[in-house]
Write an enzyme that holds these catalytic residues in place. Structure first.
Site, mmCIF file in Angstrom:
data_model
loop_
_atom_site.group_PDB
_atom_site.id
_atom_site.type_symbol
_atom_site.label_atom_id
_atom_site.label_comp_id
_atom_site.label_asym_id
_atom_site.label_seq_id
_atom_site.Cartn_x
_atom_site.Cartn_y
_atom_site.Cartn_z
ATOM 1 N N LYS A 193 0.846 -1.194 0.000
ATOM 2 C CA LYS A 193 0.000 0.000 0.000
ATOM 3 C C LYS A 193 0.878 1.238 0.000
ATOM 4 O O LYS A 193 1.702 1.442 0.882
ATOM 5 C CB LYS A 193 -0.931 0.048 1.215
ATOM 6 C CG LYS A 193 -1.991 1.162 1.083
ATOM 7 C CD LYS A 193 -2.657 1.520 2.384
ATOM 8 C CE LYS A 193 -1.894 2.548 3.178
ATOM 9 N NZ LYS A 193 -1.910 3.903 2.550
ATOM 10 N N GLY A 246 6.452 4.249 9.230
ATOM 11 C CA GLY A 246 5.646 5.437 9.475
ATOM 12 C C GLY A 246 5.731 5.849 10.925
ATOM 13 O O GLY A 246 6.698 5.532 11.628
ATOM 14 N N SER A 247 4.726 6.538 11.392
ATOM 15 C CA SER A 247 4.748 7.074 12.748
ATOM 16 C C SER A 247 4.619 5.962 13.784
ATOM 17 O O SER A 247 4.066 4.889 13.526
ATOM 18 C CB SER A 247 3.614 8.077 12.936
ATOM 19 O OG SER A 247 2.357 7.422 12.995
ATOM 20 N N THR A 248 5.110 6.257 14.981
ATOM 21 C CA THR A 248 4.999 5.304 16.075
ATOM 22 C C THR A 248 3.537 5.061 16.442
ATOM 23 O O THR A 248 3.138 3.927 16.740
ATOM 24 C CB THR A 248 5.781 5.813 17.295
ATOM 25 O OG1 THR A 248 7.171 5.865 16.958
ATOM 26 C CG2 THR A 248 5.601 4.899 18.502
ATOM 27 N N GLY A 251 2.183 2.777 13.950
ATOM 28 C CA GLY A 251 2.852 1.496 14.136
ATOM 29 C C GLY A 251 2.214 0.676 15.238
ATOM 30 O O GLY A 251 2.066 -0.555 15.123
ATOM 31 N N GLU A 269 9.132 0.020 11.331
ATOM 32 C CA GLU A 269 10.152 1.079 11.378
ATOM 33 C C GLU A 269 9.395 2.371 11.603
ATOM 34 O O GLU A 269 8.704 2.856 10.713
ATOM 35 C CB GLU A 269 10.972 1.106 10.096
ATOM 36 C CG GLU A 269 12.244 1.909 10.231
ATOM 37 C CD GLU A 269 12.195 3.217 9.472
ATOM 38 O OE1 GLU A 269 11.916 4.249 10.140
ATOM 39 O OE2 GLU A 269 12.409 3.215 8.254
ATOM 40 N N CYS A 303 12.991 9.875 9.087
ATOM 41 C CA CYS A 303 12.691 9.313 10.404
ATOM 42 C C CYS A 303 13.912 9.269 11.309
ATOM 43 O O CYS A 303 13.795 9.398 12.528
ATOM 44 C CB CYS A 303 12.084 7.921 10.250
ATOM 45 S SG CYS A 303 13.059 6.820 9.212
ATOM 46 N N GLU A 403 8.941 14.317 17.802
ATOM 47 C CA GLU A 403 9.395 14.269 16.414
ATOM 48 C C GLU A 403 8.657 15.333 15.597
ATOM 49 O O GLU A 403 7.431 15.326 15.524
ATOM 50 C CB GLU A 403 9.143 12.890 15.815
ATOM 51 C CG GLU A 403 9.683 12.739 14.407
ATOM 52 C CD GLU A 403 9.464 11.346 13.837
ATOM 53 O OE1 GLU A 403 10.338 10.877 13.087
ATOM 54 O OE2 GLU A 403 8.420 10.741 14.142
#
Length: 503
Positions: A193, A246-248, A251, A269, A303, A403
């Site tokens: 995706k 992507g973002s935590t 995730g 990641e 990142c 971040e």
């Protein structure tokens, strides 16, 4: 809205005068098809704020179709020899090389990344990654393990099967390559995706997959929103592994969906707030140049960007002034299709506003603004943010903890090595870190103490396809790149052969 109301392709004129045919459909089973619901997503040129086109947006039914195509392809694909898989991947490498100018232009348009000084590096990395894993395709071996005279035992490294992969918007082609290449080389089939923000280059990549001769269903590429297509892929009962960058926050949601569905294997990641330690004995000029590169490259949308710089107090003031002057001398902001430009816009309006909001927070909380802090005066449109430098940033300030994912760096000082390490590890993240020193013992000692998946010594963010990349703490699970990267796409089976034991 009917599925046929949006065409499956569209001619697009690029700012450099080149015209090409852009696929808009979902790439499933080696064909571009419409989304079953008729949903679509609009992609915007971040340099002009003008629409480029709309693409078909996958929903749950489309994810089902893509997964079904992959599942049907897997039994034959896993039996294809490693040598043949590698040869197909090398054909893809040649096609990427032939189309490198167009691929770089597509991402320059869609993501706002400077074409020559940024996206062309992404294309070169994609070539390296596919070439590297093409070489691994016929070298996946298990081990013969001695147990006793009555038993012969060995291990097999086998593909998982259907791998769902979700890639971010900051490196559309690069991050997709990190995921597709090792998975396919190991004998898996995939449903990837794209980000809804930057879908175009990977949809065009589907044409190269066709041309290379991959069997239908081995590589499927869908566009769509995370809340629809991404969520459906992560929770799908017939997906054996999910990989996400992507973002935590997202995730965590992917990991939860994987656990609550079929407990599929997960590689994540996620976010980062990477430290950069500059000791007084460093090569000062190189430390300044690398430190600036480590945060400002790709407009700070990295990142692992080394966005927290800790400088030994004896050179602190000198460093702050030097990095300011280096930025003024080198940061050329403007049109991504201008080959002299190295700093383009943020990817979209939401990211632009987010970065500016963090800058205002930094000012209000008392950080000293050294450079930047707003929109470049010369730009009248586009989501441009000036390279921004804050000094005297304390550990409790928001911009030091969260971040930002933009061209904003926080600089602070330290007096001892112990303090530098403590500050470096004072984060929920652990993706990357940099250390600048000419003391060899210190370099290795500090690298061992820093809690991150990668430590660069006397450089920053110069990844290599041969080396693993992954995060500690809330920056992720597992590794990509290198031999470790292909191992994450295999599962180990132990085979016991009884040679003489009788019951």
């Amino acid at each position: 809205m009917s599925p046929s109301s949006l065409p499956l392709s569209q001619e697009i004129a690029l700012p450099n005068g080149v015209k090409y045919t852009q696929p808009l459909g979902l790439f499933i089973n080696n064909e571009f098809v419409p989304a079953k619901s008729g949903n679509r997503v609009e992609t915007i040129n971040p340099a002009t704020e003008e629409p480029i086109c709309e693409v078909h947006a996958a929903g749950a039914a489309d994810v089902d179709a893509a997964v079904d195509a992959a599942r049907a392809a897997f039994p034959k694909w896993k039996r294809v020899s490693g040598a043949e898989r590698g040869a197909l991947m090398q054909r893809l490498v040649r096609l990427i090389y032939e189309e490198r100018d167009l691929l770089s232009a597509i991402d320059a348009l869609d993501a706002g990344k400077p074409r020559l000084k940024n996206v062309m590096n992404d294309v070169e990395e994609s070539l390296s990654v596919f070439s590297y894993y093409a070489g691994w395709a016929d070298k996946l071996t298990g081990k013969a393990i001695e147990c006793s005279p009555d038993k012969f035992a060995y291990t097999r490294h086998e593909p998982y099967g259907v791998c769902g992969q979700i890639v971010p918007w900051n490196y559309p082609l690069g991050m997709a390559s990190w995921k597709i290449a090792p998975a396919v080389a190991a004998g898996n089939v995939i449903v990837l995706k794209t980000s809804e923000v930057t879908p175009l280059s990977m949809l065009y990549f589907g044409k190269l997959v066709q041309k290379a001769g991959f069997p239908p269903g081995v590589i499927n590429i869908i566009s769509g929103f995370g809340r629809d297509a991404g969520a459906a892929l992560a929770a799908h009962m017939d997906v054996d592994k999910i990989a996400f960058t992507g973002s935590t926050l997202t995730g965590r949601a992917v990991m939860k969906a994987a656990a609550e569905s079929n407990m599929k294997a997960v590689t994540l990641e996620c976010g980062g707030k990477s430290p950069n330690l500059v000791f007084a004995d460093s090569d000062f000029e190189q430390a300044v140049k690398w430190s600036l590169f480590g945060i400002m490259y790709n407009m700070g949308q990295v990142c692992s960007a080394t966005s927290r710089i800790y400088v030994e107090e004896t050179i602190y003031d000198k460093f702050v002034e030097a990095i300011k002057q280096e930025s003024l001398a080198t940061a050329r902001i403007g049109d991504p299709f201008d080959d002299s430009v190295e700093h383009g816009p943020q990817v979209n309006e939401a990211q632009y506003k987010k970065v500016l909001r963090y800058i205002e927070i930094g000012k209000k909380e008392g950080a000293r603004l050294i450079l930047g802090g707003g929109t470049p005066a010369a730009t009248t449109k586009g989501y441009y943010v000036e390279p921004t430098i804050f000094a005297d940033v304390t550990e409790d300030m928001t911009i030091m903890k969260e971040e930002i994912f933009g061209p904003v760096v926080c600089i602070s000082k330290f007096s001892t090595e112990k303090e530098a390490i403590r500050k470096a590890n004072n984060s929920e993240y652990g993706l990357g870190a940099a250390v600048f020193t000419t003391n060899l013992n210190r370099a290795h000692r500090v690298a061992a103490e820093i809690e991150s998946g990668t430590v660069w010594i006397n450089s920053s963010n110069d990844c290599d396809v041969n080396l693993p990349f992954g995060g500690f703490k809330q920056s992720g699970i597992g590794s990509e790149l290198g031999e470790y990267g292909i191992n994450t796409y295999t599962q180990v089976k132990a085979v016991h052969v009884n040679l003489g034991t009788r019951l």
